[in-house]
Structures are given as C-alpha cells and as structure tokens.
Design an enzyme around this catalytic site. Structure first.
Site, PDB file in Angstrom:
ATOM      1  N   TYR A   1       3.161   6.520  -4.982  1.00  0.00           N
ATOM      2  CA  TYR A   1       2.396   6.106  -6.162  1.00  0.00           C
ATOM      3  C   TYR A   1       2.278   4.595  -6.222  1.00  0.00           C
ATOM      4  O   TYR A   1       3.088   3.863  -5.653  1.00  0.00           O
ATOM      5  CB  TYR A   1       2.991   6.663  -7.459  1.00  0.00           C
ATOM      6  CG  TYR A   1       4.271   6.023  -7.925  1.00  0.00           C
ATOM      7  CD1 TYR A   1       4.255   4.948  -8.813  1.00  0.00           C
ATOM      8  CD2 TYR A   1       5.509   6.495  -7.497  1.00  0.00           C
ATOM      9  CE1 TYR A   1       5.433   4.366  -9.267  1.00  0.00           C
ATOM     10  CE2 TYR A   1       6.685   5.931  -7.941  1.00  0.00           C
ATOM     11  CZ  TYR A   1       6.646   4.860  -8.819  1.00  0.00           C
ATOM     12  OH  TYR A   1       7.812   4.291  -9.253  1.00  0.00           O
ATOM     13  N   CYS A   2       1.213   4.153  -6.892  1.00  0.00           N
ATOM     14  CA  CYS A   2       0.963   2.732  -7.135  1.00  0.00           C
ATOM     15  C   CYS A   2       0.618   2.586  -8.609  1.00  0.00           C
ATOM     16  O   CYS A   2       1.088   3.373  -9.422  1.00  0.00           O
ATOM     17  CB  CYS A   2      -0.156   2.230  -6.215  1.00  0.00           C
ATOM     18  SG  CYS A   2      -1.740   3.078  -6.460  1.00  0.00           S
ATOM     19  N   GLY A   3      -0.215   1.636  -8.950  1.00  0.00           N
ATOM     20  CA  GLY A   3      -0.580   1.454 -10.346  1.00  0.00           C
ATOM     21  C   GLY A   3      -1.558   2.495 -10.860  1.00  0.00           C
ATOM     22  O   GLY A   3      -1.410   2.999 -11.965  1.00  0.00           O
TER      23      GLY A   3
ATOM     24  N   TYR B   1       1.236   4.991 -11.596  1.00  0.00           N
ATOM     25  CA  TYR B   1       2.247   4.731 -12.627  1.00  0.00           C
ATOM     26  C   TYR B   1       1.626   4.732 -14.023  1.00  0.00           C
ATOM     27  O   TYR B   1       2.240   5.204 -14.975  1.00  0.00           O
ATOM     28  CB  TYR B   1       2.950   3.394 -12.341  1.00  0.00           C
ATOM     29  CG  TYR B   1       4.095   3.118 -13.272  1.00  0.00           C
ATOM     30  CD1 TYR B   1       5.269   3.869 -13.206  1.00  0.00           C
ATOM     31  CD2 TYR B   1       4.017   2.108 -14.222  1.00  0.00           C
ATOM     32  CE1 TYR B   1       6.328   3.628 -14.072  1.00  0.00           C
ATOM     33  CE2 TYR B   1       5.072   1.854 -15.078  1.00  0.00           C
ATOM     34  CZ  TYR B   1       6.217   2.613 -15.003  1.00  0.00           C
ATOM     35  OH  TYR B   1       7.274   2.368 -15.853  1.00  0.00           O
TER      36      TYR B   1
END
Length: 116
Positions: free
Chosen positions: A80-82, A109
C-alpha cells in the site's frame, strides 16, 4: 499534479495486478491470513501513521530490499501507498521479479484511514 502519462501507466499496470479494498485487507488480518503487509510510502509519510503490522520499504528501494521482508516468491504480499498508484506500480515490478502473489490496496492508506 501528475502527468497524464503517469495515470495511463498506472491504469495499464492495474490490469496486470490484483487489488483489494480496505475491508478485504481487514478480513485477511482478522482471519490470520499468512501475508506480508508492505508500506511503500516515503519515510515522512510513514511517520504520520501506518497500517498495523506493516513493514516499511519505500517504493524506490523495494526491488532492492524486498529480501528484508521475504525471499519466498509464493508468499502473499499486500502493498500500500497513499492512494493506490505507487503500490500498484511496486506490485507490478515485484511480479516482473517473479513474485506470484502480489496484491495492491486499491485506496491506499487514505482509504484505510477513512474506513476505520
């Protein structure tokens, strides 16, 4: 603002990888599913909060440092990232390296925190 080519590339990559939503990730965590959760955001982003149990490896270092999380190419990996773009690109790269079970958190996120 990202260039249109970035969005085009992300959309192409997303056709080649699996994505899940925060509810599916939460079910995986609650059921004790065996997987490695990897946060591919930059350190300054990670310092503002992470999903519990995540290993932080920035996307720029992931292909070099994936062995710090696992060397098992069959292991389930959730990235996962932003917002879901960088994790999709990172997952695509890991697939190119031979990792067979790579998943991206579609909303990143931000989506995770909105669903808590």
């Amino acid at each position: 603002m990202p260039m249109p080519e970035f969005h085009q590339l992300v959309n192409e990559v997303k056709k080649e990888i699996q994505e899940i939503d925060p509810a599916a990730l939460k079910k995986m965590q609650q059921s004790g599913d065996d997987f490695v959760l990897i946060d591919v955001r930059e350190p300054d982003e990670v310092s503002r909060g992470t999903i519990p149990g995540a290993v932080a490896i920035p996307r720029g270092k992931l292909v070099l440092d994936i062995d710090t999380a696992t060397t098992d190419k069959d292991k389930k990996l959730v990235l996962y990232c932003g917002g879901g773009s960088r994790s999709a690109l990172a997952g695509w790269m890991l697939k190119k390296m031979g990792f067979k079970n790579v998943i991206s958190l579609a909303t990143g996120y931000r989506g995770w925190t909105q669903n808590q």
